[in-house]
Design an enzyme around this catalytic site. Sequence first.
Site, PDB file in Angstrom:
ATOM      1  N   VAL A 106      11.110  -6.115   4.863  1.00  0.00           N
ATOM      2  CA  VAL A 106       9.689  -6.386   5.071  1.00  0.00           C
ATOM      3  C   VAL A 106       8.982  -5.054   5.283  1.00  0.00           C
ATOM      4  CG1 VAL A 106       7.981  -7.542   6.537  1.00  0.00           C
ATOM      5  CG2 VAL A 106      10.162  -8.653   6.075  1.00  0.00           C
ATOM      6  N   GLY A 163       0.540   1.347   0.352  1.00  0.00           N
ATOM      7  CA  GLY A 163       1.294   2.595   0.264  1.00  0.00           C
ATOM      8  C   GLY A 163       2.708   2.420   0.746  1.00  0.00           C
ATOM      9  N   THR A 202       0.174  -3.134  -3.979  1.00  0.00           N
ATOM     10  CA  THR A 202      -0.285  -4.117  -2.993  1.00  0.00           C
ATOM     11  C   THR A 202      -1.786  -4.343  -3.120  1.00  0.00           C
ATOM     12  OG1 THR A 202       1.438  -3.543  -1.448  1.00  0.00           O
ATOM     13  CG2 THR A 202      -0.600  -4.355  -0.483  1.00  0.00           C
TER      14      THR A 202
HETATM   15  N1  ASP Z   1       2.894  -1.266   1.533  1.00  0.00           N
HETATM   16  C1  ASP Z   1       3.719  -2.028   0.611  1.00  0.00           C
HETATM   17  C2  ASP Z   1       5.092  -2.149   1.190  1.00  0.00           C
HETATM   18  O1  ASP Z   1       5.627  -1.180   1.679  1.00  0.00           O
HETATM   19  C3  ASP Z   1       3.810  -1.434  -0.741  1.00  0.00           C
HETATM   20  C4  ASP Z   1       2.510  -1.096  -1.380  1.00  0.00           C
HETATM   21  O2  ASP Z   1       1.476  -0.948  -0.721  1.00  0.00           O
HETATM   22  O3  ASP Z   1       2.517  -0.996  -2.604  1.00  0.00           O
HETATM   23  O4  ASP Z   1       5.663  -3.212   1.081  1.00  0.00           O
END
Ligand code: ASP
Length: 323
Positions: free
Chosen positions: A219, A242, A190
């Site tokens: 989501v 995360g 992300t």
């Molecule tokens: N936080 C994001 C999600 O759970 C994933 C990520 O940060 O890579 O969709």
Amino acid sequence: MKPVLLIHGGAWAIPGGELEPHRVGVEKVLASGYAVLAKDGSALDAVEHAVTLFENDPAFNAGTGGVLTSEGRVQMDALIMDGARMLAGGVACVEHLKNPIQAARLVLEQSRHCYFVGQGAEAFAHEHGMPLIDNAELVTERERARLREAQEREKAGLPDNSFTNDMPPQFRDPRIARGYIPDPLDSHDTVGAVAMDAEGRLATATSTGGTPNKVPGRVGDSSLIGCGGYADNQSAAVSLTGWGEPIMKLVLAKWAADRVEAGSAPQDAAQAAIRHLAERLGGYGGLILVGPDGRWGIAHNTPHMAWGVCDAGGPRIGTEFPG
Ligand code: ASP
């Protein structure tokens, strides 16, 4: 006031071969994003611009190059928030927009609502001038391979390593998580940006393809107000990355902003938030934040998090913080 920009390109165990593209990516985004602030642009314009560039860089899990759902499609979520005007715009489960963060900005500026999902989000963006694209334009070969591997592991009954909570027990202690040997499936790419502009306005933007092999319609935290991002001039601008499910349950962006409002130094608040995530729910992730006086914080308990900061001290980047 001297403006401040912080960016992140995801907290996870970045495989060795992908470290350099991450460094190069954050360096470029930081320079271009800060140029907006240096020309007296708003914090909101700077974070939108920075996240747009990340979305266009296939090295990161947002926009082009996003991870794939179990059905092999890129399905994206994004949030932008203006802490000066207390306006927010979010979109989730969009599949036909090149830059979901721009759709989120349109929601923030042009809608009486502040959050749209799926077809409704795409229709809103299209009505406001954004072209709709074929989902295949966002799909990369790297992510096809990652999905195949994830689905083979699933079929073989192996644990899903995507969230590093399946780290070997000796690495579960977040204080030593950096010793964890990366699994290519540990994808947490992300992207996010937080900024304070010359007028002291705060803003945040976060964009994601979510988690690999996710069920369509899922989501995560990234686009949810107070979870993956938050901005209020009275407290702080925050962006998280995360393992989304624990982050959502703790409403962690707001949790961290509240700590700053209550008087914590931003770096202490960032570390406390990640400690809270680990201790309360065994979660893994990272965050960036900036307070109303321009002091900032960065923390993560994953092996890596691509980060960049530019303030009066000039630009600094890394793939671990502190490096
Ligand atoms: N936080 C994001 C999600 O759970 C994933 C990520 O940060 O890579 O969709």
